[in-house]
Design an enzyme around this catalytic site. Structure first.
Site, mmCIF file in Angstrom:
data_model
loop_
_atom_site.group_PDB
_atom_site.id
_atom_site.type_symbol
_atom_site.label_atom_id
_atom_site.label_comp_id
_atom_site.label_asym_id
_atom_site.label_seq_id
_atom_site.Cartn_x
_atom_site.Cartn_y
_atom_site.Cartn_z
ATOM 1 N N LYS A 31 23.671 -2.450 10.427
ATOM 2 C CA LYS A 31 23.108 -3.500 9.568
ATOM 3 C C LYS A 31 24.161 -3.894 8.534
ATOM 4 C CE LYS A 31 18.563 -4.230 7.523
ATOM 5 N NZ LYS A 31 17.426 -3.530 6.928
HETATM 6 C C1 E4P Z 1 14.401 -4.714 6.516
HETATM 7 O O1 E4P Z 1 15.232 -4.890 7.338
HETATM 8 C C2 E4P Z 1 14.552 -5.118 5.097
HETATM 9 O O2 E4P Z 1 15.547 -4.361 4.484
HETATM 10 C C3 E4P Z 1 13.235 -4.950 4.416
HETATM 11 O O3 E4P Z 1 12.238 -5.566 5.219
HETATM 12 C C4 E4P Z 1 13.187 -5.477 2.999
HETATM 13 O O4 E4P Z 1 11.855 -5.415 2.577
HETATM 14 P P1 E4P Z 1 11.423 -5.510 1.038
HETATM 15 O O5 E4P Z 1 11.624 -6.911 0.593
HETATM 16 O O6 E4P Z 1 9.968 -5.124 1.064
HETATM 17 O O7 E4P Z 1 12.265 -4.530 0.282
#
Ligand code: E4P
Length: 222
Positions: free
Chosen positions: A87
């Site tokens: 990622k």
């Molecule tokens: C996933 O890939 C993201 O990092 C995550 O969904 C972010 O979510 P949040 O906005 O609830 O922190």
């Protein structure tokens, strides 16, 4: 639409996996920190444990923000397990890194995406997934689902292979709307996944069936 769970919590991952509908997992540094995972060895062990539970793509995020650092980290993360997806944040060096990973057959998830322009760059660089954060957009008065709809249109017209991974899901209706808007994947917290099960008419109907089945048994025994 594929279902990913958005957590680094092993118990929650196991629970979602036990439903038989889980296709993958997304994590981020905040979610890993929440589980108290510290130090490279423990972090890598934790990703390994997740990979042992779910046979699907598991996103593990780099912490570096420079090209060389992201490549070095991403190579180590990808070596943990064949299902690890690196990622990478949507920044200039991140785009370069995604292109490098793509050229070297390492899967990527381009994270922190909030606009169609960013998503076009991610797709051009060859990202496997692009993660638009719809909840965070909604939180700040933008329209997260409008972004998913626009990305679906752009990626379809342009024939991009990058999969739209709707992230930052806040509730059940986000999941349903993402399915309807053409997201390829939706990554959700366990509560939202389990929320899909719920309907008061299901509960009331089941209660009535259970009551009537008792009458049925009494009738057979009488
Ligand atoms: C996933 O890939 C993201 O990092 C995550 O969904 C972010 O979510 P949040 O906005 O609830 O922190």
């Amino acid at each position: 639409m594929k279902f990913f769970i958005d957590t680094a919590n092993l118990a929650q991952i196991r629970e979602a996996h036990s439903l038989g509908i889980l296709d993958g997992v997304t994590t981020n540094p905040s979610l890993m920190a929440k589980e108290g995972v510290k130090g490279e060895r423990n972090i890598f062990d934790h990703y390994k444990k997740i990979c042992e539970i779910v046979d699907g793509d598991i996103s593990a995020e780099v912490i570096s923000t420079d090209f060389e650092g992201m490549i070095a980290e991403g190579k180590k993360l990808a070596a943990i397990h064949k299902n690890i997806v690196v990622k990478v944040p949507m920044i200039k060096d991140g785009v370069k890194a995604i292109k490098w990973f793509s050229d070297n057959n390492i899967k990527t998830n381009c994270t922190l995406v909030f606009s169609s322009g960013q998503a076009i760059l991610a797709a051009k660089a060859g990202a496997t997934y692009v993660s638009p954060f719809i909840g965070r957009l909604d939180d700040t008065g933008w329209d997260g689902l409008a972004l998913i709809r626009e990305l679906h249109q752009i990626y379809t017209i342009q024939n991009f292979n990058t999969q739209i991974l709707a992230a930052s899901i806040r509730h059940v209706n986000h999941i349903i709307a993402c399915a309807s808007a053409g997201a390829h994947v939706c990554t959700s917290p366990l509560d939202s996944i389990l929320g899909l099960l719920k309907h008061p008419l299901t509960d009331a109907g089941l209660l009535k069936f259970i009551e009537d089945s008792k009458k049925m048994q009494e009738a057979v025994l009488a």
